[in-house]
Structure formats: structure tokens, C-alpha cells
Design a protein around this motif. Structure first.
Motif, PDB file in Angstrom:
ATOM      1  N   PRO A  46      16.121   9.030  -1.972  1.00  0.00           N
ATOM      2  CA  PRO A  46      15.265  10.600  -2.432  1.00  0.00           C
ATOM      3  C   PRO A  46      15.072  10.564  -3.775  1.00  0.00           C
ATOM      4  O   PRO A  46      15.130  10.151  -5.280  1.00  0.00           O
ATOM      5  CB  PRO A  46      17.099  11.068  -2.681  1.00  0.00           C
ATOM      6  N   GLN A  47      14.316  12.329  -3.865  1.00  0.00           N
ATOM      7  CA  GLN A  47      13.258  12.695  -4.845  1.00  0.00           C
ATOM      8  C   GLN A  47      13.744  13.647  -6.011  1.00  0.00           C
ATOM      9  O   GLN A  47      14.539  14.974  -4.818  1.00  0.00           O
ATOM     10  CB  GLN A  47      11.944  12.477  -4.925  1.00  0.00           C
ATOM     11  N   SER A  48      13.272  13.946  -6.708  1.00  0.00           N
ATOM     12  CA  SER A  48      13.747  15.606  -7.280  1.00  0.00           C
ATOM     13  C   SER A  48      12.765  16.884  -7.096  1.00  0.00           C
ATOM     14  O   SER A  48      12.861  17.686  -7.266  1.00  0.00           O
ATOM     15  CB  SER A  48      13.837  15.469  -8.738  1.00  0.00           C
ATOM     16  N   ASP A  49      11.493  16.421  -6.840  1.00  0.00           N
ATOM     17  CA  ASP A  49      10.446  16.371  -6.693  1.00  0.00           C
ATOM     18  C   ASP A  49      10.327  17.007  -5.026  1.00  0.00           C
ATOM     19  O   ASP A  49      11.521  16.943  -4.011  1.00  0.00           O
ATOM     20  CB  ASP A  49       9.707  16.374  -7.032  1.00  0.00           C
ATOM     21  N   ASN A  50       9.382  17.572  -4.645  1.00  0.00           N
ATOM     22  CA  ASN A  50       8.633  17.671  -3.178  1.00  0.00           C
ATOM     23  C   ASN A  50       8.056  16.703  -2.385  1.00  0.00           C
ATOM     24  O   ASN A  50       7.278  17.069  -1.650  1.00  0.00           O
ATOM     25  CB  ASN A  50       8.340  19.326  -3.226  1.00  0.00           C
ATOM     26  N   SER A  51       8.852  15.933  -2.310  1.00  0.00           N
ATOM     27  CA  SER A  51       8.190  14.727  -1.802  1.00  0.00           C
ATOM     28  C   SER A  51       9.533  13.618  -0.602  1.00  0.00           C
ATOM     29  O   SER A  51      10.785  13.427  -1.152  1.00  0.00           O
ATOM     30  CB  SER A  51       7.374  13.652  -2.670  1.00  0.00           C
ATOM     31  N   PHE A  52       9.205  12.796  -0.084  1.00  0.00           N
ATOM     32  CA  PHE A  52      10.085  11.762   0.451  1.00  0.00           C
ATOM     33  C   PHE A  52       9.143  10.598   0.232  1.00  0.00           C
ATOM     34  O   PHE A  52       8.445  10.486   0.228  1.00  0.00           O
ATOM     35  CB  PHE A  52       9.992  11.813   2.073  1.00  0.00           C
TER      36      PHE A  52
ATOM     37  N   MET B 100       1.139  -1.350   0.133  1.00  0.00           N
ATOM     38  CA  MET B 100      -0.199   0.098   0.303  1.00  0.00           C
ATOM     39  C   MET B 100       0.790   0.743  -0.544  1.00  0.00           C
ATOM     40  O   MET B 100       1.588   1.768   0.333  1.00  0.00           O
ATOM     41  CB  MET B 100      -0.732  -0.175   1.334  1.00  0.00           C
ATOM     42  N   ASP B 101       0.450   1.872  -0.789  1.00  0.00           N
ATOM     43  CA  ASP B 101       1.369   3.165  -0.895  1.00  0.00           C
ATOM     44  C   ASP B 101       0.765   4.704  -0.244  1.00  0.00           C
ATOM     45  O   ASP B 101      -0.719   5.025  -0.932  1.00  0.00           O
ATOM     46  CB  ASP B 101       1.586   3.709  -2.019  1.00  0.00           C
ATOM     47  N   LEU B 102       0.865   5.162   0.872  1.00  0.00           N
ATOM     48  CA  LEU B 102       0.193   6.398   1.167  1.00  0.00           C
ATOM     49  C   LEU B 102       0.987   7.190   1.350  1.00  0.00           C
ATOM     50  O   LEU B 102       1.720   7.790   1.820  1.00  0.00           O
ATOM     51  CB  LEU B 102       0.516   6.223   3.034  1.00  0.00           C
ATOM     52  N   LYS B 103      -0.181   8.593   0.041  1.00  0.00           N
ATOM     53  CA  LYS B 103       0.176   9.698   0.196  1.00  0.00           C
ATOM     54  C   LYS B 103      -0.101  10.332   0.965  1.00  0.00           C
ATOM     55  O   LYS B 103      -1.793  10.721   1.071  1.00  0.00           O
ATOM     56  CB  LYS B 103       0.333   9.996  -1.090  1.00  0.00           C
ATOM     57  N   VAL B 104       0.018  11.529   1.779  1.00  0.00           N
ATOM     58  CA  VAL B 104      -0.242  12.906   2.686  1.00  0.00           C
ATOM     59  C   VAL B 104       0.714  14.361   1.836  1.00  0.00           C
ATOM     60  O   VAL B 104       1.533  13.990   1.714  1.00  0.00           O
ATOM     61  CB  VAL B 104       0.432  12.576   4.006  1.00  0.00           C
ATOM     62  N   ILE B 105      -0.472  15.163   1.478  1.00  0.00           N
ATOM     63  CA  ILE B 105      -0.519  16.132   1.367  1.00  0.00           C
ATOM     64  C   ILE B 105      -0.351  16.782   3.239  1.00  0.00           C
ATOM     65  O   ILE B 105      -1.048  17.839   3.387  1.00  0.00           O
ATOM     66  CB  ILE B 105      -1.280  16.573   0.549  1.00  0.00           C
ATOM     67  N   ILE B 106       1.157  18.073   2.995  1.00  0.00           N
ATOM     68  CA  ILE B 106       0.853  18.427   3.801  1.00  0.00           C
ATOM     69  C   ILE B 106       1.732  19.551   3.455  1.00  0.00           C
ATOM     70  O   ILE B 106       2.585  20.050   2.584  1.00  0.00           O
ATOM     71  CB  ILE B 106       2.592  17.864   4.264  1.00  0.00           C
ATOM     72  N   LEU B 107       0.810  21.010   3.887  1.00  0.00           N
ATOM     73  CA  LEU B 107       0.964  22.220   3.747  1.00  0.00           C
ATOM     74  C   LEU B 107       1.495  22.571   4.672  1.00  0.00           C
ATOM     75  O   LEU B 107       0.886  23.523   5.903  1.00  0.00           O
ATOM     76  CB  LEU B 107      -0.552  22.695   3.658  1.00  0.00           C
ATOM     77  N   LEU B 108       3.162  22.564   4.935  1.00  0.00           N
ATOM     78  CA  LEU B 108       3.732  22.926   6.261  1.00  0.00           C
ATOM     79  C   LEU B 108       4.769  24.903   4.928  1.00  0.00           C
ATOM     80  O   LEU B 108       6.220  25.023   6.182  1.00  0.00           O
ATOM     81  CB  LEU B 108       4.679  22.323   6.522  1.00  0.00           C
ATOM     82  N   GLY B 109       4.979  24.718   3.949  1.00  0.00           N
ATOM     83  CA  GLY B 109       5.365  25.872   3.352  1.00  0.00           C
ATOM     84  C   GLY B 109       5.748  26.815   4.701  1.00  0.00           C
ATOM     85  O   GLY B 109       7.488  27.502   4.830  1.00  0.00           O
ATOM     86  N   CYS B 110       5.397  27.042   4.451  1.00  0.00           N
ATOM     87  CA  CYS B 110       5.052  28.921   5.342  1.00  0.00           C
ATOM     88  C   CYS B 110       5.920  28.406   7.129  1.00  0.00           C
ATOM     89  O   CYS B 110       6.287  29.446   7.750  1.00  0.00           O
ATOM     90  CB  CYS B 110       3.701  29.524   5.569  1.00  0.00           C
TER      91      CYS B 110
ATOM     92  N   SER C 219       5.120   7.270   1.105  1.00  0.00           N
ATOM     93  CA  SER C 219       5.789   9.129   0.519  1.00  0.00           C
ATOM     94  C   SER C 219       4.669   9.634   0.829  1.00  0.00           C
ATOM     95  O   SER C 219       3.579  10.339   1.372  1.00  0.00           O
ATOM     96  CB  SER C 219       5.298   8.896  -1.114  1.00  0.00           C
ATOM     97  N   VAL C 220       5.475  11.076   1.111  1.00  0.00           N
ATOM     98  CA  VAL C 220       4.386  12.129   1.440  1.00  0.00           C
ATOM     99  C   VAL C 220       5.358  13.565   0.368  1.00  0.00           C
ATOM    100  O   VAL C 220       6.250  13.379   0.242  1.00  0.00           O
ATOM    101  CB  VAL C 220       5.404  12.779   3.386  1.00  0.00           C
ATOM    102  N   ASN C 221       4.685  14.243   0.622  1.00  0.00           N
ATOM    103  CA  ASN C 221       4.806  15.544  -0.339  1.00  0.00           C
ATOM    104  C   ASN C 221       5.592  16.756   1.191  1.00  0.00           C
ATOM    105  O   ASN C 221       4.749  16.480   2.296  1.00  0.00           O
ATOM    106  CB  ASN C 221       3.602  16.386  -0.253  1.00  0.00           C
ATOM    107  N   ILE C 222       6.314  17.362   1.263  1.00  0.00           N
ATOM    108  CA  ILE C 222       7.317  17.886   1.901  1.00  0.00           C
ATOM    109  C   ILE C 222       7.710  19.925   1.482  1.00  0.00           C
ATOM    110  O   ILE C 222       7.413  19.518   0.308  1.00  0.00           O
ATOM    111  CB  ILE C 222       8.906  17.247   2.183  1.00  0.00           C
ATOM    112  N   PRO C 223       8.492  20.613   1.990  1.00  0.00           N
ATOM    113  CA  PRO C 223       7.955  21.686   1.423  1.00  0.00           C
ATOM    114  C   PRO C 223       8.913  21.732   0.859  1.00  0.00           C
ATOM    115  O   PRO C 223       9.820  20.958   0.744  1.00  0.00           O
ATOM    116  CB  PRO C 223       8.525  22.565   2.769  1.00  0.00           C
ATOM    117  N   ALA C 224       9.555  22.986   0.599  1.00  0.00           N
ATOM    118  CA  ALA C 224      10.708  23.465  -0.643  1.00  0.00           C
ATOM    119  C   ALA C 224      11.754  23.043   0.316  1.00  0.00           C
ATOM    120  O   ALA C 224      11.885  23.363   1.246  1.00  0.00           O
ATOM    121  CB  ALA C 224      10.482  24.511  -1.875  1.00  0.00           C
ATOM    122  N   PRO C 225      13.235  22.449  -0.199  1.00  0.00           N
ATOM    123  CA  PRO C 225      13.801  22.166  -0.579  1.00  0.00           C
ATOM    124  C   PRO C 225      14.296  23.786   0.360  1.00  0.00           C
ATOM    125  O   PRO C 225      13.737  24.738  -0.080  1.00  0.00           O
ATOM    126  CB  PRO C 225      15.120  22.037  -1.493  1.00  0.00           C
ATOM    127  N   ILE C 226      15.323  23.594   1.519  1.00  0.00           N
ATOM    128  CA  ILE C 226      16.146  25.048   2.255  1.00  0.00           C
ATOM    129  C   ILE C 226      17.185  24.308   2.252  1.00  0.00           C
ATOM    130  O   ILE C 226      18.063  23.614   2.727  1.00  0.00           O
ATOM    131  CB  ILE C 226      15.649  24.485   3.913  1.00  0.00           C
TER     132      ILE C 226
END
Length: 806
Positions: free
Chosen positions: A430-436, A1-11, A497-504
Motif C-alpha cells: 500500500p502507498q500514500s500516493d495515487n498508485s498501486f 521489470m517494473d511496468l508503470k502505466v498511467i491511467i486517466l480514469l478520475g472522472c 505498479s499502476v497509477n490510480i484515481p484519487a481515493p474515494i
């Protein structure tokens, strides 16, 4: 099972960056390690139920730390293969055969400087990039996937392309493959060389290892070019990669013997393949070469688990055991790849096993459990005297390191292991987009695992699995934490997999430089070191060689063992007229009393003295030591009021009551760099100088210059020339030429662009400089740290400084 969670933590990313979880008892993992704070600052912490795998994981970070080497200001860190210099090592004692391993291990460190300095070195410093086979571009792109630093990796494109094209003379277009000898593939006395007229080097051939690495390099360059919106280069290298892959599949695979083989180039008109399977035939999976749609390739894995193939007690073997060329009974011989178990190859094979499971699927012999068997065996191999340890090669049948040179190959850095645990076992992808993404190869019998303090795209990541919730008290199942907060969970073990904020991305270390003015990679010249007393078993030069480790053997220290003095001093001379403003000294204190191996321990006091303008030694003012009490085999930082001086010395008092002596494995003097009055200016005497000398001159901008650039191989490298934008710059070169004849120098920028520059005679003669005497050059520079090398040409030139006009 692939669980994908959208995270809105950029700010909140900036605030959350410093936050992490605290499930792992870090002190217990680091018990017995020298300088434990370094690990807390840099490594992901791991817990798994397999004791050997976990023990070796932390040990391999310690062995990697031993090989991190500070080179010169501006260039920064490299990684060595041997603990000490060997005769065939190249610039800064590097050897490119291990560079791919080094980068893959370094990329997991939280401080990005280690990996990025080293990548920049291979891309721009002009090292021996074609000395041995390599996969530097592939490893560099893989580092970007962890750091998310797009600006850095895109700026490396030209250098990586230049490295790739350096192999063009070993490319055969008729076969779409590269050729080289087994020796140049870092594998002497292999089955593919023993049956030639030169059993040490072997003849030229087409190898599944090297060609797979070149395929991976081409893929990486094409992806970097896409990031640069460079469609032409991307398409060129996509085409080159496809051709290499086609060559490997068409020419190196044997359908009947179900394996990839070495193919001789010479005296082989029918392109016959080797009579023996070698472990390198399993490397192509690591780089994605086999066709995933064709099930025939999966049969190769049967030979890995065959006792007549590669399977052994401490394997895999480098040559199948059924071969007439196999020799598994060696006990002391070095550099034999026809039977011994080499960590170099084992790490590669584990990468390939992981890739088979993730990208191709399980087979009749490859599954999570057999993967774990191979990884556990690799960990079990890395022990000596019941302690984790790695040398060059191991017996396949005995608990014996075969190639284990005293004071030479201890903690040998020519393989991966950390990457095998984090990337293969725990499955961090490791991914090239904003995901882990994490896809662990963990057996269902394991009740838990955790990776904590993972630095990914500038964020802190923790992933844990707790079968029943009793281990970490967060409930049962698998969970992901981002910057200290749980963001995803699932009840079962598997891919998440989860979406994460843009790289710092923090590049302040590169823009606002602080460099080590004490470093001397040559062991002669400046900075010059001296001491009032040095043990016959020690060296003053090893204290400024950029290497930090605290072992009794291998040795890397200065001590005053058997000194008759209660107080001794150790001094650092920056060079004639080379005055620097400093306020910090780091002392890496060596103690073999703490390890019960000798009579050297912490000094009872350390006082920093500076050479005043009057020529007398004076104590630096307001000295504060951190920690306040010396800790054996750890770093002591001494800060004081900023002072401008040409020389610094440490006055060390020893414990006379116990008749103990004092020692250091390294001294560093960190200060702002470059210390100049005009932006874009770099002093010649601050660079890397080969067969030339620093001279004092009041008219020189920094109080000194580089002269006697006379031998044909002499050069001055202006290191770490930082620019924000890749383009051609106007560069002013301040110099003197007193022979009244025009001179020339050969100027190389980043090992990519070169030109011959003319230097007319100067009015004031030798050793005299002013702000109006310069030549203007046009030099292409790339974003980030550049290396601009001035080499001897015709007649003679003395160099004061350069200035890059912004």
C-alpha cells in the motif's frame, strides 16, 4: 521489470467503483462457512496452488470475524483476543498486546468501519494502552495506506502521540531504548525470564521486539504529522525514531553471535546480552531497523533455518533449540515461550522475511523458495483434526496444539496470517500516493495466483498471474484490473505498479449514524434481556454481547433447548423511559442441527412484537424478513414500520414435529443514533455507563437520565461525539444536583485532555431537568468520533445530556 502505466480514469471513478471482476468462484471458497454473504461483502478472494496456504487464508478470515465485536453505540467495533472475557482484559474485553495484529488483519476488510472504529478506540477511548507492548500507531498508519483516508489518520495524531508518551517512564535516555519485562512483552516463561528470580514475568530488560515496535510507532507518527503539515512533531518523532534505532543497533546486536538479543536492565553493569537467541531477535526487520548498507545483519537469518536454531517441524521455535533453556516437549502447559511455536511470533517473522527480501535482498539462506517454506509450514501448523484451526501455541515437534483451552482459546486472535498472505506472499505494498504496487514473493514453479475484490483507496483491484493463460482465460502473464477493467499487463511474474484515481472515501457510516441499541458489553444493566425459557447450557446475555459466531464450542448463544413450549420469546428492554424509534431487527440464527451437533435449528416463525404505550405487546406492522426463509447459521433481517417503544421482543416458534429447538447467537436492533431533537446533542443514557444507573424522568430530554453516579470509579462516557473540525468547542452539560452543595466531576476528552468541572446546586432537585439548567465547558475535540467521559468527583451529579455547540 517494473511496468508503470498511467491511467486517466478520475472522472469515471465514481461509476467504476461498484464494478469488479468475477474470476473466482466465491461460493466454492466459502462452502461450509456460516454467514457467507459477509465474506462476499468484505474480503479479498485469493487462489494459490498451495492448498494449505489457501485453506488457512479463508479460515483465518472466519476466525477474525469471530473476534470482531460491536461494543456500544458511538464507539462501534473492537477486536477481542479471546472468544470470551478473561480476567486481565480491559475495557470492552480488549487486550492491547494483540491490537497491532488485529489492525493489520482488519485493514484488509472492505468495510473500513472495523479497522477505523478499533483504531479510534485505542486512540481516544481510554483503554489500557500500556498494559503490554504494542505497535498501534504503526498499524494505524498502515491502515491509512490501504484506505487512503487522510482525514481519518490525521485526526488520530494527538491520541497516538499520547499513547506513545505513555511509555516515557520506561525509557532509558542513556541507551536510547525502552525497557519492560518479557511478561509485559506478552511472552511469559521465556529464555529471558527463566533465568531470573521471577521466571513467569522475568526482570526488566531492553528487548529487540518492543524497541523495534516503538521505533515503528515513532516513524508512523512522524509520517502522520507530515500529512498534518506539523513539522515540529514530525521532526521530533523522526529524531526519537533515529535514537531508538541507534540504541537497538548499538546495544542489542552481537557481532560474534550475529543476532539481536534481550539485555537485562538490572544487575547488568556491563550491558551483557542474553546467552540465548530468541525469535524476537528477528522482529527488527519487519520494522526496518537493520542498516540495509551493512551486510552483517543478514547473517541472523542463518539461525532461522538451522535445526539447532529455530528450525523445527512446526516452527519456528521461540527459543533456539541449542539453548539450555529450551523446552520443546510440552504437551499441555500454557504461556511458555521457551520452545513452543507461537503464531504471534511466526507471523512477525514472516513479515520480517518478506521485508528482508524486498528491502534488503536475498541472502545465502533467504530467497523466495525458503520464504514459501516458512509460510507453508505456518499454514500447515494451523490445523487440528484435519481442519484449519488456530489456538495459542503449538508443539514444535508434534501435530499438537499445546495451549488450547476448552471454550477459551479456540480461534485465538493473537497473530497475523491474512496480512502475511496479502502483504508478504502476494506482495501488495500500500502507498500514500495515487498508485498501486504489487511485488509478489511467488516461486517460478507456481503456474498461477489471483487476488480479487481487493478494496484499495476506495477502488476494486484484481491482480492475477496465469503462466499459460489457461487458468483465467485472459492470456498469459500478470495483469492488473481496476474497477473491472484491465489496466496493465506484463508477460513475466514480478513487480508491477499502476497509477490510480484519487481515493474515494465514504464516511457516511460515521456521519449518518446507525447503531445497535441492543448491544450490552457488560452482561448486566441495560439494555436488559430476558426470555421465557433459557437452556441451562445457554445465556441470554451472549445474544447481545456484540460477538457473532455459530460454533457449538466455543459457546456463544441463547437457546430454548428442552423447553416444554412450542413458542418462546426473547425480549430487549432499552431501559427505564428510554424510548427509541426502530424499524429493523437482525437475528443471527444458531443451528447445531445443520452441523449435526445438537437439536437446535431454525424457528418455524419469528414475529417481532413491541411494547405499546398502553403496556401491551403488539405485533410490529408490515414485517418483512430477508431472506424470506430462515437459513441456519446465518442472519435474518426483519424490517417493519417504524415504531417508538421501550421494549422489543421476538416470538419464536420451534419445530415440534422433529422436536427441535431454537437458538440465536446475536440479536441486533439497528436504528438512527443519536435520536435527539437538536444537532450536537448526546444523551447520557445512550453512552457507556460504569457503576451508575439509568432512571426514567418525564423532564429528561430523552425520557431518562443517568443517576447514582456515586462510587469513586463510576463514570458516564458520551460515545461517538462527532465533529467535522478539530478545535475547542463549547459544550453544555444538562444536569441536576439536589444536595445544595457544589459538586464536581472529572471530564476527560479522548484520553488526552482533562479538566475538573463545577456543578452548582439546581433549583428543582434530583431527577428534574430543564433546558435552562446547564453548565458550559470548553472541551477540545478532534475531527470524527470523540469520547467524552464524566467521572465521579466530589458530591453527586445526575446527567441528562450534553450539547456540542456547532
Amino acid at each position: 521489470m517494473d511496468l508503470k502505466v498511467i491511467i486517466l480514469l478520475g472522472c469515471l471513478a465514481g461509476l467504476a467503483l461498484a464494478q469488479t471482476t468475477n474470476f473466482v468462484n466465491q461460493n466454492s471458497k466459502l462452502e461450509g462457512f456460516a454467514e457467507p454473504q459477509w465474506y462476499k461483502d468484505n474480503i479479498p478472494f485469493v487462489e494459490v496452488p498451495d492448498t494449505e496456504i489457501e485453506q488457512v487464508y479463508y479460515y483465518r478470515f472466519s476466525s477474525h470475524k469471530r473476534h470482531l465485536r460491536y461494543s456500544v453505540p458511538g464507539a462501534g467495533y473492537t477486536v477481542t483476543e479471546f472468544v470470551h472475557k478473561v480476567g486481565y482484559s480491559q475495557k470492552f474485553d480488549t487486550i492491547n498486546a494483540a491490537a497491532g495484529h488485529h489492525i493489520y488483519e482488519s485493514r484488509w476488510l472492505r468495510n473500513p468501519r472495523y479497522a477505523e472504529d478499533y483504531i479510534n478506540f485505542w486512540s481516544r477511548e481510554g483503554a489500557a494502552n500500556q498494559q503490554y507492548s504494542e505497535w498501534i500507531a504503526d498499524a494505524s498508519y498502515s491502515t491509512y495506506l490501504l484506505t487512503g483516508n487522510k482525514d481519518f489518520i490525521t485526526s488520530q495524531q494527538a491520541g497516538l502521540v499520547n499513547n506513545f508518551n505513555g511509555w516515557n517512564d520506561r525509557y532509558e535516555p542513556a541507551l536510547d531504548m525502552y525497557f519492560l519485562s518479557p511478561h509485559d512483552d506478552a511472552m511469559e516463561h521465556s529464555a529471558s525470564s527463566e533465568q531470573t528470580d521471577d521466571p513467569y514475568h522475568g526482570g526488566l530488560g531492553y528487548r529487540p521486539s518492543f524497541n523495534s515496535e516503538m521505533y515503528a510507532n515513532a516513524i508512523a507518527i512522524s509520517k502522520i504529522a507530515r500529512l498534518n503539515n506539523d513539522t515540529r512533531t514530525a521532526e521530533e518523532f523522526e529524531g526519537r525514531a533515529a535514537a531508538i534505532r541507534r540504541g537497538i543497533l548499538d546495544h542489542l546486536w552481537d557481532d560474534e553471535r550475529t543476532f539481536f538479543y534481550h539485555m537485562f536492565r538490572e544487575d547488568n553493569p556491563n550491558n551483557e546480552l542474553l546467552d540465548t537467541r530468541e525469535e524476537i531477535g528477528l522482529f527488527p526487520w519487519r520494522f526496518g531497523v537493520p542498516d540495509p548498507e551493512d551486510p552483517k545483519y543478514a547473517r541472523a537469518w542463518e539461525h532461522l533455518f538451522d535445526p539447532q536454531g529455530f528450525d523445527s517441524a512446526y516452527g519456528p521455535t521461540t527459543c533456539e533449540q541449542r539453548s539450555r533453556w529450551f523446552d520443546g516437549n510440552q504437551t499441555a502447559q500454557c504461556c511458555w515461550w521457551n520452545g513452543n511455536s507461537w503464531p504471534y511470533s511466526t507471523g512477525m517473522v514472516i513479515n520480517s522475511l518478506g521485508a528482508q527480501l524486498r528491502n534488503y535482498g536475498s541472502t545465502n539462506v533467504v530467497n523466495v523458495n525458503t520464504f514459501l517454506e516458512v509460510l507453508h509450514k505456518y499454514a500447515e501448523t494451523q490445523f487440528k483434526n484435519d481442519k484449519p484451526y488456530v489456538a495459542e501455541c503449538h508443539s514444535p515437534y508434534q501435530k499438537l496444539w499445546v495451549c488450547d483451552g476448552f471454550n477459551h482459546s479456540e480461534h485465538y486472535a493473537h497473530s497475523t496470517y491474512v496480512d502475511n498472505v496479502l502483504g508478504d506472499l502476494l506482495g501488495i505494498e500500500p502507498q500514500s500516493d495515487n498508485s498501486f504496487v504489487i511485488n509478489p514473493l511467488i516461486p517460478s514453479s507456481w503456474p498461477y495466483f489471483i487476488v480479487e475484490n481487493l478494496f484499495y483507496h476506495g477502488h476494486n483491484i484484481t491482480v492475477l498471474y496465469d503462466e499459460d493463460g489457461s487458468k483465467y482465460n485472459t492470456g498469459s502473464g500478470m495483469k492488473i484490473f481496476l474497477n473491472g477493467e484491465q489496466v496493465a499487463s506484463q508477460p513475466q511474474l514480478g513487480r508491477m505498479s499502476v497509477n490510480i484515481p484519487a481515493p474515494i472515501v465514504d464516511e457516511s457510516y460515521a456521519r449518518r449514524k446507525v447503531e445497535n441499541y441492543a448491544a450490552n458489553v457488560n452482561g448486566f444493566g441495560y439494555p436488559m434481556v430476558d426470555a421465557s425459557f433459557t437452556s441451562i447450557d445457554a445465556s441470554v446475555w451472549q445474544v447481545v454481547d456484540g460477538r457473532i459466531f455459530y460454533d457449538h464450542v466455543p459457546s456463544n448463544r441463547w437457546t430454548n433447548y428442552q423447553s416444554p413450549n412450542e413458542v418462546d420469546w426473547f425480549s430487549v428492554d432499552f431501559g427505564p423511559g428510554r424510548v427509541k424509534t426502530v424499524n429493523e431487527v437482525k437475528v443471527y440464527v444458531y443451528s447445531d442441527v445443520a452441523t449435526q451437533e445438537g437439536d437446535v435449528d431454525c424457528p418455524t416463525s419469528i414475529i417481532v412484537e413491541i411494547l405499546s404505550s398502553s403496556g401491551s405487546w403488539e405485533q410490529a406492522r408490515n414485517q418483512v424478513s430477508t431472506p424470506s426463509v430462515c437459513v441456519p447459521n446465518d442472519v435474518l433481517t426483519i424490517r417493519f414500520d417504524p415504531v417508538t417503544t421501550e421494549k422489543i421482543r421476538l416470538v419464536l416458534s420451534r419445530n415440534r414435529q422433529d422436536n427441535w429447538f431454537v437458538g440465536m447467537t446475536e440479536v441486533e436492533i439497528w436504528a438512527t443514533w443519536p435520536q435527539v431533537s437538536e444537532e450536537g446533542t448526546y444523551e447520557a443514557e445512550d453512552g457507556y455507563i460504569t457503576n451508575a444507573n439509568i432512571r426514567a424522568a418525564q423532564s429528561a430530554s430523552g425520557g431518562s437520565f443517568v443517576g447514582q453516579i456515586d462510587p469513586s470509579d463510576s463514570s458516564v462516557e458520551f460515545t461517538g461525539v462527532w465533529v467535522e473540525e478539530s478545535k475547542e468547542y463549547e459544550v453544555r452539560v444538562y444536569y441536576s444536583n439536589g444536595i445544595q452543595d457544589q459538586a464536581t466531576m472529572i471530564i476527560s476528552a479522548n484520553n488526552v485532555n482533562s479538566q475538573v468541572a463545577d456543578f452548582p446546586p439546581t433549583l428543582n432537585g434530583w431527577g428534574q431537568f430543564d433546558s435552562n439548567t446547564f453548565v458550559t465547558l470548553r472541551i477540545p475535540l478532534f475531527r470524527g468520533n470523540n469520547a467524552v467521559i464524566f467521572k465521579h468527583g466530589d458530591n453527586f451529579v445526575e446527567l441528562d445530556r450534553i450539547r456540542v455547540m456547532m
